[in-house]
Design a protein around this motif. Structure first.
Motif, PDB file in Angstrom:
ATOM      1  N   ASP A 134       0.935  -1.271  -0.006  1.00  0.00           N
ATOM      2  CA  ASP A 134      -0.011  -0.075   0.082  1.00  0.00           C
ATOM      3  C   ASP A 134       0.780   1.173  -0.015  1.00  0.00           C
ATOM      4  O   ASP A 134       0.520   2.142  -0.536  1.00  0.00           O
ATOM      5  CB  ASP A 134      -0.813  -0.083   1.366  1.00  0.00           C
ATOM      6  N   THR A 135       1.996   1.275   0.750  1.00  0.00           N
ATOM      7  CA  THR A 135       2.981   2.301   0.973  1.00  0.00           C
ATOM      8  C   THR A 135       3.525   2.548  -0.477  1.00  0.00           C
ATOM      9  O   THR A 135       3.701   3.719  -1.044  1.00  0.00           O
ATOM     10  CB  THR A 135       3.814   2.277   1.955  1.00  0.00           C
ATOM     11  N   ALA A 136       4.051   1.546  -1.013  1.00  0.00           N
ATOM     12  CA  ALA A 136       4.487   1.643  -2.501  1.00  0.00           C
ATOM     13  C   ALA A 136       3.636   2.292  -3.544  1.00  0.00           C
ATOM     14  O   ALA A 136       3.919   2.971  -4.033  1.00  0.00           O
ATOM     15  CB  ALA A 136       5.141   0.460  -2.703  1.00  0.00           C
ATOM     16  N   ALA A 137       2.481   1.782  -3.220  1.00  0.00           N
ATOM     17  CA  ALA A 137       1.490   2.307  -4.274  1.00  0.00           C
ATOM     18  C   ALA A 137       1.194   3.768  -4.102  1.00  0.00           C
ATOM     19  O   ALA A 137       0.928   4.511  -5.205  1.00  0.00           O
ATOM     20  CB  ALA A 137       0.118   1.408  -4.109  1.00  0.00           C
ATOM     21  N   ARG A 138       1.231   3.972  -2.853  1.00  0.00           N
ATOM     22  CA  ARG A 138       0.887   5.688  -2.517  1.00  0.00           C
ATOM     23  C   ARG A 138       2.190   6.434  -3.159  1.00  0.00           C
ATOM     24  O   ARG A 138       2.154   7.661  -3.738  1.00  0.00           O
ATOM     25  CB  ARG A 138       0.674   5.934  -1.338  1.00  0.00           C
ATOM     26  N   GLU A 139       3.588   5.960  -2.971  1.00  0.00           N
ATOM     27  CA  GLU A 139       4.700   6.801  -3.338  1.00  0.00           C
ATOM     28  C   GLU A 139       4.420   6.541  -4.991  1.00  0.00           C
ATOM     29  O   GLU A 139       4.789   7.811  -5.443  1.00  0.00           O
ATOM     30  CB  GLU A 139       5.783   5.857  -2.930  1.00  0.00           C
ATOM     31  N   THR A 140       4.338   5.732  -5.480  1.00  0.00           N
ATOM     32  CA  THR A 140       4.347   5.466  -7.065  1.00  0.00           C
ATOM     33  C   THR A 140       3.264   6.637  -7.527  1.00  0.00           C
ATOM     34  O   THR A 140       3.458   7.518  -8.603  1.00  0.00           O
ATOM     35  CB  THR A 140       3.697   4.313  -7.459  1.00  0.00           C
ATOM     36  N   GLU A 141       2.018   6.664  -6.967  1.00  0.00           N
ATOM     37  CA  GLU A 141       1.001   7.658  -7.431  1.00  0.00           C
ATOM     38  C   GLU A 141       1.569   9.123  -6.988  1.00  0.00           C
ATOM     39  O   GLU A 141       1.166  10.171  -7.943  1.00  0.00           O
ATOM     40  CB  GLU A 141      -0.252   7.430  -6.442  1.00  0.00           C
ATOM     41  N   VAL A 142       2.050   9.315  -6.025  1.00  0.00           N
ATOM     42  CA  VAL A 142       2.734  10.640  -5.972  1.00  0.00           C
ATOM     43  C   VAL A 142       3.739  11.030  -6.917  1.00  0.00           C
ATOM     44  O   VAL A 142       3.959  12.135  -7.373  1.00  0.00           O
ATOM     45  CB  VAL A 142       3.436  10.975  -4.544  1.00  0.00           C
ATOM     46  N   GLN A 143       4.727  10.015  -7.190  1.00  0.00           N
ATOM     47  CA  GLN A 143       5.794  10.259  -8.098  1.00  0.00           C
ATOM     48  C   GLN A 143       5.186  10.450  -9.701  1.00  0.00           C
ATOM     49  O   GLN A 143       5.824  11.278 -10.391  1.00  0.00           O
ATOM     50  CB  GLN A 143       6.735   9.318  -8.153  1.00  0.00           C
ATOM     51  N   ALA A 144       3.816  10.218  -9.863  1.00  0.00           N
ATOM     52  CA  ALA A 144       3.484   9.974 -11.100  1.00  0.00           C
ATOM     53  C   ALA A 144       2.946  11.460 -11.501  1.00  0.00           C
ATOM     54  O   ALA A 144       2.580  11.891 -12.635  1.00  0.00           O
ATOM     55  CB  ALA A 144       2.301   9.038 -11.247  1.00  0.00           C
ATOM     56  N   GLU A 145       2.648  12.516 -10.524  1.00  0.00           N
ATOM     57  CA  GLU A 145       2.079  13.620 -10.588  1.00  0.00           C
ATOM     58  C   GLU A 145       3.324  14.517 -11.535  1.00  0.00           C
ATOM     59  O   GLU A 145       4.197  14.381 -10.971  1.00  0.00           O
ATOM     60  CB  GLU A 145       1.776  14.349  -9.243  1.00  0.00           C
ATOM     61  N   PRO A 146       2.789  15.473 -12.537  1.00  0.00           N
ATOM     62  CA  PRO A 146       3.748  16.207 -12.978  1.00  0.00           C
ATOM     63  C   PRO A 146       4.229  17.297 -12.192  1.00  0.00           C
ATOM     64  O   PRO A 146       3.410  17.690 -11.471  1.00  0.00           O
ATOM     65  CB  PRO A 146       2.986  16.649 -14.573  1.00  0.00           C
ATOM     66  N   SER A 147       5.279  17.705 -12.463  1.00  0.00           N
ATOM     67  CA  SER A 147       5.841  18.871 -11.756  1.00  0.00           C
ATOM     68  C   SER A 147       6.020  20.139 -12.715  1.00  0.00           C
ATOM     69  O   SER A 147       6.830  20.127 -13.649  1.00  0.00           O
ATOM     70  CB  SER A 147       7.454  18.483 -11.176  1.00  0.00           C
ATOM     71  N   TYR A 148       5.426  21.245 -12.282  1.00  0.00           N
ATOM     72  CA  TYR A 148       5.385  22.525 -13.388  1.00  0.00           C
ATOM     73  C   TYR A 148       5.081  23.597 -12.528  1.00  0.00           C
ATOM     74  O   TYR A 148       4.483  23.398 -11.227  1.00  0.00           O
ATOM     75  CB  TYR A 148       4.428  22.498 -14.294  1.00  0.00           C
ATOM     76  N   ARG A 149       5.403  24.752 -12.919  1.00  0.00           N
ATOM     77  CA  ARG A 149       5.126  26.007 -12.443  1.00  0.00           C
ATOM     78  C   ARG A 149       3.988  26.861 -13.357  1.00  0.00           C
ATOM     79  O   ARG A 149       4.041  26.535 -14.409  1.00  0.00           O
ATOM     80  CB  ARG A 149       6.486  26.833 -12.122  1.00  0.00           C
TER      81      ARG A 149
END
Length: 388
Positions: A322-337
Motif C-alpha cells: 500500500d505504501t509503495a502504491a501511494r509513493e508511485t502515485e505521488v511520483q506520477a504527478e507532473p511537476s510544473y510552475r
C-alpha cells in the motif's frame, strides 16, 4: 474604431502608422503558409484616420486562380470575381486593405511585387504581408513612389470575429466542432482563450482510452490496500488470541491458587508469571512432575510469543504494497510552475527568463504542456504552465 485592450505586440511599433491584425486572420494565414507552395489572398478591414492612422485587418480570403508567368504573378479577373463573391457571402462592413503572399524564389522579388501591388491595390495605406519560404522570413510592406517600406512591427488583437470563423469553417468543415466547443466567456473576449479551451477538449477526447487504464490501475491499488488491511487485522486477531492463551498458561503454571498474597505477587500474576512463595524452614524445592510441566508450559508460552511477533512482522510486510502504491502515485504527478503572461512577453523571452540563454529549446514542450498549436500565439493575462 476603439483600440482593442487585449493585444500582443510583434516587433517595434512605428509612430507614423499602426497596424492591427485580428488573431483569426493571423491563424488562417499561418495555416495556409504551413501547407507549402504558393498562396495568394486578400486582406479585409478598415482604415481609421487619426494621429497616427490605424489599419484594422479583420478578414482574409484566399484567392484561387492566380497565375504564374515566367516567375511573376498575375491576378486574373476570374480570380477577383471569386474573391468578391466570398467577401459578399461571409463579410460585411469591411474593405479590401491589402493582400498576403506565401511563396519563394522569384515570386518574392519586391520590384515585381511593387508593380503587381500598384496595379491591383491602389487604395490608401494598402499593405502586403509577405512570407518568403526560401528565407523563412515574414514581413509587412507598404508601397509609395519611392519604393517598398517594411514595417518594423504590428499588433495582434483578439475579438469575437464570427465572420472570419464562418469563412474558415466553410473551407475546413471539421473546424465547426472546434468553434462549437469554445463559447465566449465575456462578450468580446479574446479568441486565444477560446482556442485553448477547444484544444484541451480535443485532447481530452483523445485521451479517453487512457482514462480507462488509469481506472484499472486505481482499482488494483485499492485492492492491494484492502488486502493489506485484511492481513493486518488477521495478524492482530491472532496476536490477541495468543495473548489469551499465554494468560491461561500463566495461571496454570501458578498452580491455580486463589489465596491472597502481597501486592508484588498480585502484580506478577497480572503479568502472567508463575508465583513462588517463600516458606520459612528447611524445605528445599525439588524437581517434580508439576515443576517440569511448568517449564514445558513456559517454553510453550515463549513459542507463542515468537509466533505473535512473527505475525506482527507479517502485518508490517502486508502494508508495504500500500505504501509503495501511494509513493508511485505521488511520483506520477507532473511537476510544473504557473506564469501569467505580461504585456510585451514572447515565448522566447519567457524561456530565457526562466531557463537561461538556451531556454528556447523548451518552447515545444511548453506548447504541448499548454495545448498550443503556435508558439507565437500567447496573450497578456494568459496563465502558462512551465516545466520545472
Amino acid at each position: 474604431m476603439e483600440i482593442p485592450r487585449n493585444i500582443r505586440q510583434i516587433g517595434d511599433i512605428e509612430n507614423s502608422f499602426h497596424l492591427y491584425i485580428e488573431d483569426y486572420v493571423a491563424t488562417f494565414i499561418e495555416k495556409v503558409r504551413r501547407k507549402g507552395g504558393t498562396s495568394v489572398g486578400v486582406l479585409l478591414g478598415r482604415l481609421e484616420k487619426g494621429d497616427p492612422p490605424s489599419l484594422f485587418v479583420r478578414g482574409a480570403v484566399l484567392m484561387e486562380g492566380a497565375e504564374e508567368e515566367e516567375g511573376e504573378l498575375r491576378l486574373t479577373a476570374q480570380a477577383w470575381t471569386r474573391v468578391y463573391g466570398e467577401i459578399g457571402a461571409y463579410f460585411k462592413d469591411v474593405e479590401v486593405c491589402g493582400w498576403f503572399l506565401c511563396g519563394s524564389g522569384e515570386l518574392t522579388d519586391l520590384y515585381s511585387l511593387q508593380k503587381l501591388h500598384s496595379e491591383n491595390f491602389k487604395g490608401e495605406d494598402q499593405i502586403l504581408l509577405l512570407w518568403d519560404g526560401e528565407k523563412e522570413d515574414e514581413a509587412v510592406y507598404s508601397f509609395d513612389p519611392q519604393g517598398p517600406h517594411r514595417l518594423r512591427g504590428y499588433y495582434i488583437y483578439y475579438e469575437r470575429n464570427e465572420q472570419m470563423q464562418e469563412y474558415m469553417i466553410s473551407r475546413e468543415p471539421a473546424r465547426k466542432t472546434e468553434f462549437a466547443l469554445a463559447p465566449s466567456l465575456r462578450g468580446t473576449s479574446d479568441e486565444a482563450a477560446r482556442q485553448f479551451r477547444a484544444v484541451m477538449e480535443a485532447k481530452k477526447e483523445k485521451t479517453e482510452p487512457k482514462k480507462g487504464v488509469s481506472r484499472a490501475l486505481r482499482t488494483i491499488r485499492i485492492a492491494a490496500l484492502l488486502c493489506g488491511v485484511g492481513f493486518g487485522l488477521a495478524a492482530w486477531y491472532r496476536y490477541d488470541q495468543m495473548q489469551a492463551v499465554r494468560d491461561v498458561i500463566a495461571v496454570i503454571a501458578g498452580g491455580g491458587e486463589d489465596e491472597p498474597g502481597t501486592e508484588a505477587e498480585e502484580t506478577e500474576e497480572e503479568s502472567g508469571q508463575a508465583v513462588i512463595q517463600e516458606v520459612p524452614g528447611e524445605v528445599y524445592p525439588t524437581e517434580s512432575e508439576e515443576t517440569s510441566s511448568g517449564a514445558e508450559t513456559e517454553e510453550t508460552a515463549e513459542s507463542s510469543t515468537r509466533a505473535a511477533e512473527s505475525s506482527g512482522s507479517t502485518e508490517g510486510e502486508s502494508r508495504e504494497p500500500d505504501t509503495a502504491a501511494r509513493e508511485t502515485e505521488v511520483q506520477a504527478e507532473p511537476s510544473y510552475r504557473e506564469y501569467q503572461v505580461k504585456s510585451g512577453d514572447t515565448l522566447n523571452s519567457i524561456c530565457r527568463e526562466f531557463y537561461g540563454e538556451h531556454g528556447s529549446a523548451l518552447k515545444q514542450e511548453i506548447c504541448e504542456l499548454n495545448g498550443m498549436d503556435n508558439a507565437d500565439m500567447i496573450y497578456e493575462g494568459q496563465i502558462l504552465r512551465l516545466p520545472e
